[in-house]
Design an enzyme around this catalytic site. Structure first.
Site, PDB file in Angstrom:
ATOM      1  N   ASN A 203       0.865  -1.179   0.000  1.00  0.00           N
ATOM      2  CA  ASN A 203       0.000   0.000   0.000  1.00  0.00           C
ATOM      3  C   ASN A 203       0.907   1.236   0.000  1.00  0.00           C
ATOM      4  O   ASN A 203       2.131   1.123   0.093  1.00  0.00           O
ATOM      5  CB  ASN A 203      -0.998  -0.012   1.167  1.00  0.00           C
ATOM      6  CG  ASN A 203      -0.331  -0.018   2.531  1.00  0.00           C
ATOM      7  OD1 ASN A 203       0.715   0.612   2.744  1.00  0.00           O
ATOM      8  ND2 ASN A 203      -0.920  -0.721   3.487  1.00  0.00           N
ATOM      9  N   GLU A 206       3.200   1.557   3.052  1.00  0.00           N
ATOM     10  CA  GLU A 206       4.296   0.575   3.038  1.00  0.00           C
ATOM     11  C   GLU A 206       5.361   0.949   2.014  1.00  0.00           C
ATOM     12  O   GLU A 206       6.558   0.776   2.264  1.00  0.00           O
ATOM     13  CB  GLU A 206       3.727  -0.812   2.734  1.00  0.00           C
ATOM     14  CG  GLU A 206       2.912  -1.387   3.875  1.00  0.00           C
ATOM     15  CD  GLU A 206       2.005  -2.534   3.454  1.00  0.00           C
ATOM     16  OE1 GLU A 206       1.467  -3.215   4.343  1.00  0.00           O
ATOM     17  OE2 GLU A 206       1.808  -2.737   2.238  1.00  0.00           O
ATOM     18  N   ASP A 274      -5.969  -8.087   1.991  1.00  0.00           N
ATOM     19  CA  ASP A 274      -5.986  -9.529   1.748  1.00  0.00           C
ATOM     20  C   ASP A 274      -6.870  -9.868   0.550  1.00  0.00           C
ATOM     21  O   ASP A 274      -6.544 -10.742  -0.257  1.00  0.00           O
ATOM     22  CB  ASP A 274      -6.510 -10.276   2.984  1.00  0.00           C
ATOM     23  CG  ASP A 274      -5.646 -10.065   4.210  1.00  0.00           C
ATOM     24  OD1 ASP A 274      -4.468  -9.711   4.060  1.00  0.00           O
ATOM     25  OD2 ASP A 274      -6.158 -10.260   5.332  1.00  0.00           O
TER      26      ASP A 274
END
Length: 327
Positions: A203, A206, A274
């Site tokens: 993301n 990150e 996820d």
């Protein structure tokens, strides 16, 4: 070009290997009607408790919800939570053949206390200590035992110690020899240890932390350039960045596409990443173009945010939305 119907039928034929940190997502649901006399905190009257597969387990659940067959390789502790986690996998019809049990290790549990639709508190019981060398070696043998029957491999990294550089690189090498794509959901510890993977999906937060950048370094054209340079430097085929309310960016092969987010009634963003990685991996395994991979994953990530708690994607709902937005 594949139709939406072709794509969703294709999902049913896939076998997907998920490697990474398994955990339990535990929920205590209740209601609050008073403040504790012991401290200025709400008193939650428990209505029900629930345990679900979390971490890499939620990716497994998303893969199954898409119609594909999931395999999982991971380490759990020899504790009560480890037994419960294996029981949850069995309940969902997931093979335990890839599970390594490590003596003395704490199995991760993330317990959420929820009153009405409001999460009041999360309590984590876990370790982020690297698994023992013997466990890592056993994991590699588990991968070798099932790699010949899978269509795509997902590394689901939560920085809890299951994955390390040597293991990651050995798996990527095995996969490349067999022409199996590898898809990565990274965290900080192993951020630069996935060289040569097919698709890397951080993301925005990150990506910024991993590269040691400031927010202004990832605005506008700078973001496109940074993602492309990072892709080239790491030998990835593609980088797929989720941008929260700003949608997603994919740089795959020679194509770079940006898809805006759809307007949603957001209830909970937990587990959205996820879902995104699960859809992207399956779409990649079917050989879809970058725009379709990004669009499908973007739709799925938004849909699960409309539900409270960590839940897998609803395949029929995703298909319905894809028919409206994809073609």
């Amino acid at each position: 070009m594949k139709t939406v119907n072709d794509i969703f039928k294709g999902f049913d034929q896939l076998q997907v290997l998920v490697i990474g940190d398994l955990m339990i997502d535990a929920y205590t649901w209740g209601k609050v009607s008073r403040i504790s006399p012991e401290a200025p905190v709400p008193v939650v009257q428990v209505i029900k408790k629930e345990a679900r597969l979390g971490g890499a387990g939620n990716v497994v659940m998303n893969i199954a919800s898409l119609g594909a067959k999931p395999w999982v390789v991971s380490v759990v502790g020899d504790d009560e939570a480890g037994m419960q986690l294996k029981s949850l996998l069995e309940r969902e019809g997931i093979s335990l053949s890839g599970i390594v049990e490590e003596k003395g290790r704490t199995t991760s549990i993330k317990e959420r206390i929820i009153a009405g639709s409001q999460q009041l508190l999360r309590v984590d019981s876990e370790t982020d200590k690297s698994v023992q060398l013997v466990s890592s070696q056993a994991l590699l043998e588990k991968v070798k035992a099932c790699i010949q029957k899978v269509d795509v491999i997902i590394f689901e990294d939560y920085d809890k110690g299951v994955l390390n550089e040597q293991f990651i690189q050995e798996v990527i090498t095995l996969a490349r020899k067999r022409g199996i794509p590898t898809v990565v959901d990274p965290k900080k510890r192993n951020f630069f240890n996935y060289r040569g993977a097919t698709l890397f999906k951080p993301n925005l937060h990150e990506l910024r932390d991993g590269l040691g950048l400031f927010p202004e370094d990832l605005e506008g054209q700078k973001l496109l350039e940074t993602v492309h340079q990072f892709k080239e430097s790491q030998g990835f085929d593609g980088v797929f960045v989720t941008l929260s309310e700003r949608g997603v960016l994919m740089d795959l092969g020679q194509e770079q596409v940006r898809i805006p987010a759809h307007i949603r009634q957001i209830a909970d963003v937990s587990g959205a990443g996820d879902t995104v990685i699960s859809i992207a991996a399956c779409a990649l395994a079917l050989g879809l173009p970058a725009r379709h991979i990004a669009s499908l994953a973007n739709l799925g990530g938004g849909l699960v945010c409309e539900s409270l708690g960590v839940v897998p994607i609803d395949k029929e709902l995703l298909k319905k939305e894809a028919e409206s937005h994809l073609m």
